[in-house]
Design a protein around this motif. Structure first.
Motif: not given
Length: 109
Positions: A1-21
């Motif tokens: 199931m993790h593979e199903h979420y892989k791209q979304c997880i990556e976008e969430c983590l990227r967004c989290m980093q940009e929002c923190n910056h």
């Protein structure tokens, strides 16, 4: 199931980093008061993105509901940051927010 979420997880983590910056950079702007809504939404968005990534990583039964809320908050944050496009950090944050919102909506569809 993790593979199903892989791209979304990556976008969430990227967004989290940009929002923190963006949050940190907005606090250093000359007119912090003008950036208050942006700062507030950056925090909300970074937090929900972190929660969404964690929920998907552990295959939470609430992942879709969390991602639905994440998409809404990302959209709101992106819209606010887009108002401050003369700030490079806001521009990058808005782009990350919109990509994350789209990834979350695809994942829950």
């Amino acid at each position: 199931m993790h593979e199903h979420y892989k791209q979304c997880i990556e976008e969430c983590l990227r967004c989290m980093q940009e929002c923190n910056h963006c949050y940190d950079a907005c606090l250093k702007e000359d007119n912090v008061k003008m950036m208050a809504d942006c700062i507030r939404l950056d925090r909300e968005c970074a937090d929900i993105c972190a929660l969404a990534a964690a929920a998907m990583s552990r295959n939470s039964p609430f992942a879709k509901e969390i991602c639905r809320l994440c998409a809404e908050i990302c959209e709101a944050c992106g819209n606010e940051c887009a108002k401050h496009e003369h700030h490079e950090h806001c521009k990058r944050c808005a782009e990350a927010c919109f990509r994350c919102a789209e990834a979350c909506r695809k994942m829950i569809a």
